[in-house]
Design a protein around this motif. Structure first.
Motif, PDB file in Angstrom:
ATOM      1  N   ALA A   1       0.847  -1.195   0.000  1.00 40.47           N
ATOM      2  CA  ALA A   1       0.000   0.000   0.000  1.00 40.47           C
ATOM      3  C   ALA A   1       0.886   1.249   0.000  1.00 40.47           C
ATOM      4  N   THR A   2       0.309   2.350  -0.417  1.00 39.97           N
ATOM      5  CA  THR A   2       1.047   3.614  -0.448  1.00 39.97           C
ATOM      6  C   THR A   2       1.679   3.917   0.901  1.00 39.97           C
ATOM      7  N   ASP A   3       0.938   3.718   1.981  1.00 42.55           N
ATOM      8  CA  ASP A   3       1.480   4.061   3.307  1.00 42.55           C
ATOM      9  C   ASP A   3       2.602   3.128   3.746  1.00 42.55           C
ATOM     10  N   GLU A   4       2.697   1.927   3.166  1.00 44.20           N
ATOM     11  CA  GLU A   4       3.835   1.052   3.439  1.00 44.20           C
ATOM     12  C   GLU A   4       5.074   1.556   2.709  1.00 44.20           C
ATOM     13  N   GLY A   5       4.858   2.105   1.533  1.00 40.93           N
ATOM     14  CA  GLY A   5       5.948   2.684   0.762  1.00 40.93           C
ATOM     15  C   GLY A   5       6.911   1.675   0.186  1.00 40.93           C
ATOM     16  N   LEU A   6       7.933   2.205  -0.453  1.00 42.62           N
ATOM     17  CA  LEU A   6       8.946   1.365  -1.089  1.00 42.62           C
ATOM     18  C   LEU A   6       9.901   0.733  -0.079  1.00 42.62           C
ATOM     19  N   ALA A   7       9.890   1.230   1.156  1.00 44.49           N
ATOM     20  CA  ALA A   7      10.795   0.711   2.185  1.00 44.49           C
ATOM     21  C   ALA A   7      10.568  -0.781   2.464  1.00 44.49           C
ATOM     22  N   VAL A   8       9.366  -1.289   2.196  1.00 43.23           N
ATOM     23  CA  VAL A   8       9.108  -2.716   2.435  1.00 43.23           C
ATOM     24  C   VAL A   8       9.922  -3.606   1.499  1.00 43.23           C
ATOM     25  N   LEU A   9      10.509  -3.028   0.472  1.00 47.75           N
ATOM     26  CA  LEU A   9      11.297  -3.803  -0.485  1.00 47.75           C
ATOM     27  C   LEU A   9      12.712  -4.097   0.011  1.00 47.75           C
ATOM     28  N   VAL A  10      13.153  -3.372   1.029  1.00 50.71           N
ATOM     29  CA  VAL A  10      14.514  -3.507   1.563  1.00 50.71           C
ATOM     30  C   VAL A  10      14.489  -4.437   2.767  1.00 50.71           C
ATOM     31  N   PRO A  11      15.348  -5.390   2.904  1.00 50.20           N
ATOM     32  CA  PRO A  11      16.446  -5.777   2.023  1.00 50.20           C
ATOM     33  C   PRO A  11      16.123  -6.954   1.112  1.00 50.20           C
ATOM     34  N   LYS A  12      14.925  -7.521   1.212  1.00 50.95           N
ATOM     35  CA  LYS A  12      14.635  -8.748   0.454  1.00 50.95           C
ATOM     36  C   LYS A  12      14.635  -8.543  -1.057  1.00 50.95           C
ATOM     37  N   TYR A  13      14.092  -7.429  -1.533  1.00 55.32           N
ATOM     38  CA  TYR A  13      13.947  -7.214  -2.969  1.00 55.32           C
ATOM     39  C   TYR A  13      14.923  -6.181  -3.520  1.00 55.32           C
ATOM     40  N   LEU A  14      15.414  -5.305  -2.667  1.00 52.13           N
ATOM     41  CA  LEU A  14      16.413  -4.294  -3.035  1.00 52.13           C
ATOM     42  C   LEU A  14      17.415  -4.168  -1.888  1.00 52.13           C
ATOM     43  N   PRO A  15      18.697  -3.996  -2.194  1.00 51.28           N
ATOM     44  CA  PRO A  15      19.667  -3.815  -1.109  1.00 51.28           C
ATOM     45  C   PRO A  15      19.478  -2.475  -0.389  1.00 51.28           C
ATOM     46  N   ARG A  16      18.994  -1.477  -1.111  1.00 47.86           N
ATOM     47  CA  ARG A  16      18.717  -0.147  -0.548  1.00 47.86           C
ATOM     48  C   ARG A  16      17.771   0.557  -1.510  1.00 47.86           C
ATOM     49  N   LEU A  17      17.120   1.593  -1.035  1.00 46.71           N
ATOM     50  CA  LEU A  17      16.230   2.353  -1.907  1.00 46.71           C
ATOM     51  C   LEU A  17      17.041   3.304  -2.780  1.00 46.71           C
ATOM     52  N   PRO A  18      16.815   3.261  -4.089  1.00 50.41           N
ATOM     53  CA  PRO A  18      17.523   4.183  -4.966  1.00 50.41           C
ATOM     54  C   PRO A  18      16.966   5.604  -4.822  1.00 50.41           C
ATOM     55  N   LYS A  19      17.761   6.571  -5.204  1.00 49.72           N
ATOM     56  CA  LYS A  19      17.342   7.976  -5.217  1.00 49.72           C
ATOM     57  C   LYS A  19      17.152   8.403  -6.667  1.00 49.72           C
ATOM     58  N   ASP A  20      16.337   9.432  -6.871  1.00 53.40           N
ATOM     59  CA  ASP A  20      16.165   9.962  -8.214  1.00 53.40           C
ATOM     60  C   ASP A  20      17.434  10.731  -8.625  1.00 53.40           C
TER      61      ASP A  20
ATOM     62  N   PHE B   1       5.757   6.929  -4.427  1.00 52.84           N
ATOM     63  CA  PHE B   1       5.057   5.684  -4.745  1.00 52.84           C
ATOM     64  C   PHE B   1       3.593   5.809  -4.386  1.00 52.84           C
ATOM     65  N   LEU B   2       2.730   5.390  -5.313  1.00 48.21           N
ATOM     66  CA  LEU B   2       1.288   5.317  -5.062  1.00 48.21           C
ATOM     67  C   LEU B   2       0.779   3.938  -5.445  1.00 48.21           C
ATOM     68  N   SER B   3      -0.014   3.337  -4.574  1.00 44.95           N
ATOM     69  CA  SER B   3      -0.629   2.047  -4.848  1.00 44.95           C
ATOM     70  C   SER B   3      -1.995   2.004  -4.176  1.00 44.95           C
ATOM     71  N   PRO B   4      -3.072   2.034  -4.915  1.00 42.29           N
ATOM     72  CA  PRO B   4      -3.106   2.072  -6.370  1.00 42.29           C
ATOM     73  C   PRO B   4      -2.650   3.435  -6.893  1.00 42.29           C
ATOM     74  N   GLY B   5      -2.158   3.421  -8.105  1.00 45.26           N
ATOM     75  CA  GLY B   5      -1.647   4.645  -8.707  1.00 45.26           C
ATOM     76  C   GLY B   5      -2.725   5.460  -9.399  1.00 45.26           C
ATOM     77  N   ASP B   6      -2.384   6.683  -9.726  1.00 43.40           N
ATOM     78  CA  ASP B   6      -3.273   7.537 -10.508  1.00 43.40           C
ATOM     79  C   ASP B   6      -3.155   7.233 -12.000  1.00 43.40           C
ATOM     80  N   GLN B   7      -1.990   6.724 -12.419  1.00 35.99           N
ATOM     81  CA  GLN B   7      -1.715   6.467 -13.833  1.00 35.99           C
ATOM     82  C   GLN B   7      -1.818   4.989 -14.199  1.00 35.99           C
ATOM     83  N   GLY B   8      -1.738   4.121 -13.206  1.00 35.90           N
ATOM     84  CA  GLY B   8      -1.772   2.680 -13.435  1.00 35.90           C
ATOM     85  C   GLY B   8      -1.948   1.958 -12.113  1.00 35.90           C
ATOM     86  N   GLU B   9      -1.706   0.668 -12.129  1.00 35.43           N
ATOM     87  CA  GLU B   9      -1.867  -0.121 -10.911  1.00 35.43           C
ATOM     88  C   GLU B   9      -0.943   0.380  -9.796  1.00 35.43           C
ATOM     89  N   ILE B  10       0.289   0.736 -10.177  1.00 37.74           N
ATOM     90  CA  ILE B  10       1.236   1.370  -9.255  1.00 37.74           C
ATOM     91  C   ILE B  10       1.913   2.521  -9.978  1.00 37.74           C
TER      92      ILE B  10
END
Length: 78
Positions: free
Chosen positions: A16-35, A43-52
């Motif tokens: 969910a949006t409130d969980e954010g991308l942080a739930v991906l660390v460390p299992k799916y990403l070693p760290r969160l990338p920066k722009d 991050f939005l889930s559900p998104g305004d433009q698509g599913e995410i």
């Protein structure tokens, strides 16, 4: 986006949006990338433009704009 798809395979939905991308660390990403402007991706889930939606507000950090100030998201990279 690939890490989010792996998360979905394991959990049967995207975080969910409130969980954010942080739930991906460390299992799916070693760290969160920066722009490119060293800001966290948004991050939005559900998104305004698509599913995410994974996006950055560009160099100015403000919604909208053009050139380097333009918003860039997973919906306009294809």
């Amino acid at each position: 986006e690939n890490a989010l798809n792996l998360y979905r395979l394991d959990n049967f939905n995207y975080p969910a949006t409130d969980e954010g991308l942080a739930v991906l660390v460390p299992k799916y990403l070693p760290r969160l990338p920066k722009d490119p402007w060293n800001n966290p991706y948004l991050f939005l889930s559900p998104g305004d433009q698509g599913e995410i939606d994974i996006f950055t507000l560009g160099s100015d950090g403000i919604e909208g704009g053009d050139g380097t100030r333009a918003d860039i998201g997973n919906w306009n990279l294809e």
